[in-house]
Scaffold this motif. Sequence first.
Motif, PDB file in Angstrom:
ATOM      1  N   HIS A   1      17.304  -0.240  -0.841  1.00  0.00           N
ATOM      2  CA  HIS A   1      17.776  -1.118  -1.910  1.00  0.00           C
ATOM      3  C   HIS A   1      18.463  -2.370  -1.378  1.00  0.00           C
TER       4      HIS A   1
ATOM      5  N   ILE B   1      10.095   1.585   0.312  1.00  0.00           N
ATOM      6  CA  ILE B   1      10.826   1.968  -0.897  1.00  0.00           C
ATOM      7  C   ILE B   1      10.716   3.489  -1.058  1.00  0.00           C
TER       8      ILE B   1
ATOM      9  N   HIS C   1      10.424   5.743  -3.270  1.00  0.00           N
ATOM     10  CA  HIS C   1       9.420   6.452  -4.076  1.00  0.00           C
ATOM     11  C   HIS C   1       8.028   6.342  -3.469  1.00  0.00           C
TER      12      HIS C   1
ATOM     13  N   ASP D   1      17.910   8.356  -8.222  1.00  0.00           N
ATOM     14  CA  ASP D   1      17.284   7.101  -8.623  1.00  0.00           C
ATOM     15  C   ASP D   1      16.394   7.416  -9.817  1.00  0.00           C
TER      16      ASP D   1
ATOM     17  N   HIS E   1      13.728   6.263 -10.885  1.00  0.00           N
ATOM     18  CA  HIS E   1      12.264   6.254 -10.736  1.00  0.00           C
ATOM     19  C   HIS E   1      11.736   7.383  -9.863  1.00  0.00           C
TER      20      HIS E   1
ATOM     21  N   SER F   1       7.646  -3.762  -5.513  1.00  0.00           N
ATOM     22  CA  SER F   1       8.489  -2.748  -6.159  1.00  0.00           C
ATOM     23  C   SER F   1       7.820  -1.382  -6.157  1.00  0.00           C
ATOM     24  N   CYS F   2       8.607  -0.356  -6.524  1.00  0.00           N
ATOM     25  CA  CYS F   2       8.070   1.008  -6.472  1.00  0.00           C
ATOM     26  C   CYS F   2       6.983   1.247  -7.513  1.00  0.00           C
TER      27      CYS F   2
ATOM     28  N   CYS G   1      13.358  -6.772  -7.080  1.00  0.00           N
ATOM     29  CA  CYS G   1      13.388  -5.903  -8.265  1.00  0.00           C
ATOM     30  C   CYS G   1      14.813  -5.606  -8.715  1.00  0.00           C
ATOM     31  N   ILE G   2      15.733  -5.591  -7.758  1.00  0.00           N
ATOM     32  CA  ILE G   2      17.127  -5.294  -8.117  1.00  0.00           C
ATOM     33  C   ILE G   2      18.030  -6.515  -7.925  1.00  0.00           C
TER      34      ILE G   2
ATOM     35  N   ASN H   1       9.309  -2.788 -12.858  1.00  0.00           N
ATOM     36  CA  ASN H   1       9.373  -1.983 -14.076  1.00  0.00           C
ATOM     37  C   ASN H   1      10.479  -2.365 -15.057  1.00  0.00           C
TER      38      ASN H   1
ATOM     39  N   ARG I   1      18.989  -9.194 -14.650  1.00  0.00           N
ATOM     40  CA  ARG I   1      18.752  -8.315 -13.498  1.00  0.00           C
ATOM     41  C   ARG I   1      18.157  -9.073 -12.306  1.00  0.00           C
TER      42      ARG I   1
HETATM   43 FE1  SF4 Z   1      13.884  -0.102  -6.096  1.00  0.00          FE
HETATM   44 FE2  SF4 Z   1      13.190  -1.478  -8.201  1.00  0.00          FE
HETATM   45 FE3  SF4 Z   1      12.098   0.843  -7.749  1.00  0.00          FE
HETATM   46 FE4  SF4 Z   1      14.666   0.729  -8.507  1.00  0.00          FE
HETATM   47  S1  SF4 Z   1      12.885   0.133  -9.698  1.00  0.00           S
HETATM   48  S2  SF4 Z   1      13.779   2.001  -6.861  1.00  0.00           S
HETATM   49  S3  SF4 Z   1      15.271  -1.160  -7.493  1.00  0.00           S
HETATM   50  S4  SF4 Z   1      11.870  -0.969  -6.493  1.00  0.00           S
END
Ligand code: SF4
Length: 646
Positions: A63, A97, A99, A117, A119, A294-295, A358-359, A376, A382
């Motif tokens: 992250h 990442i 995931h 997390d 996700h 991103s994931c 993404c974050i 997502n 954000r």
């Molecule tokens: Fe990382 Fe974004 Fe997935 Fe959250 S949604 S785990 S911040 S890539």
Amino acid sequence: MNVVQKILEAHLLEGELNSGNEIGIKIDQTLTQDATGTMAYLEFEAIGIEKIKTELSASYIDHNTIQDGFENADDHLYLQSIAEKYGLYFSKAGNGICHQVHLETFAVPGKTLLGSDSHTPTAGGMGMIAIGAGGLDVATALAGGAFYLPAPKVLKVTLSGKLNPYVTAKDIILKVLQLLSTKGNVGYIVEYSGNGLKSLSIPERATITNMGAELGVTTSVFPSDNITKEFLKAQGREKDWQELLPDPDATYDKELSIDLNSLKSMIALPHSPDNVKEVSEIAGLAVDQVLIGSCTNSSYKDLYTTSKLLDNQVVSPMVSFGVAPGSKQVFQMLTENNLLQNIISAGGRILESTCGFCIGMGQSPSTNAVSLRTNNRNFLGRSGTKSANVYLVSPETALASALTGKITDPEIYFKNTKINFTQPTKYINNNSLLISPLADSDRKHIKILKGPNIGDPPINDRLSDNLSLKCVIKVEDKITTDHIMPAGPYLKYRSNIGKYSEVVFINVDPDFAKNCRNNVSSGYKNIIVGGQSYGQGSSREHAAICPMHLGVKVVLVKSIERIHRANLINFGIIPLIFKKGDDYDSIGKGDELLIENIIKQLKAGQSVTVINKTKNGTYSTDTTFSDREIDYLIAGGKLNLLQRQA
Ligand code: SF4
Ligand code: MIC
């Protein structure tokens, strides 16, 4: 039985599956990431166990890898020393990442996974029950404790037919979000089924289960079939495969069907993942930034497609275009197959294999920008720019739009382009950034490394019988944990509760922390009043811990999301739900509220009554706490109880 029931039944430790009551399940695997992980392991240390008791646990750094200042790097070292001391896998910054890496490296059909997390359900694409939770629940699972959840209802989503070229898995989940929204799905697990599955690879299934988190369901799962087997084989893990299909006469609580043949490219408009339209409905809007990664969408297939569609093309000069491969494996596959070349030539900026944009860690868009992203969540602010409008799309839509400089339907734009992707029969497995658990004899000598920014896990006071409360903030519907506890530049204070608490609700009410402190010094506890679906989104337990640190004792809302509710209870904050939604209207910021004999009311399983002394009103609330939750609330949180038990 359906697939959900089969996996849960095999892991059931307490309760009954069809009871509607709480069940306790055994957790086989856990995952954490750096932003929630430090607190989770501080809590694990506080429980006082010698070695983790799960089959497999992994700690990922993904992250926050910007390392501006010592805090972030110190967190990474702390996490590495914890992994070595207690027997976890450690995935270093750059490995990818969590995931994506977990799917490639560890996910196993039929097993359970608990991750700090939201996700974590990404691994549901592999046929696992993979659930997101707060760090303290993950710490409990590491210590061998059960994970508790209300016995779920199962929603069957039947996918029939086959997607047209350039319509993708992302469009399927955006369609599901359009149909079900982010509200009102608490307590369900989604199980996918139908002949449409035959053409969905594991990474595509994982895109769907990943963004299922936005529905607010407990998790989403696909059956484990031959496609699962082929993926595991290509990852060198065929032995991990087992078939897992629903029985022919399996039953479900609710059903929904989607015809893939007629599905179009979809797009989520600002500022909610369920604000979904067809891309063609807003085609033509000028775009300033396009980001792929991103994931949700950073698999090898996503980036292979990116490369092929950029062959001999250049992105629009008005667009800032970035690409983040989801893992080192994906990155290496791209280099090995000469696929980075097209992306670089087209004007792409290659970003690190992390959560990054993404974050809100970098890539904040310009003022009032239109930013198209494959991730997502598009909650207000954000991205790091409050005035920006973030739209969520598939990589294919992102690419068509990056090339034209305006939102463009890929079905039309690429109609004469053909790309042939076949799943690799062998992925590159290079573990130079993945550290395996140490042997027991070597673990003993490991010292835990704690930099000066890393504090102790916070503990709440025991619940007192009468609560004099001041309404410190009143917020509307769909307040996310990003509103409560912003990330981005503040991420480096995840291990320092005192400092992080200063920014609770900072983008909603900059005086929140100050007002909380004033109320406490005048002898009150704080109460937050909110609307529907309070606490959506991230699993960050800091959205409970930091308000707790500021003296918040009660959250009174119209409805609440699962993970946040559990986090509040874990830290001794009482989530109460209005019986009559209209009562919300009569409370104002600054009102003085009173709850008398709360311990007695909770123990009796009564509806807790809240008195508004300022407005002379009385509100009844719905209380659906289990005995276990009442014990946590009375003790002032789960950690207090766990420490006593240990
Ligand atoms: Fe990382 Fe974004 Fe997935 Fe959250 S949604 S785990 S911040 S890539
Ligand atoms: C997110 O996508 O919001 C996060 C950042 O991954 C969070 C975890 C966190 O806040 O650290 C999540 O999804 O749980």
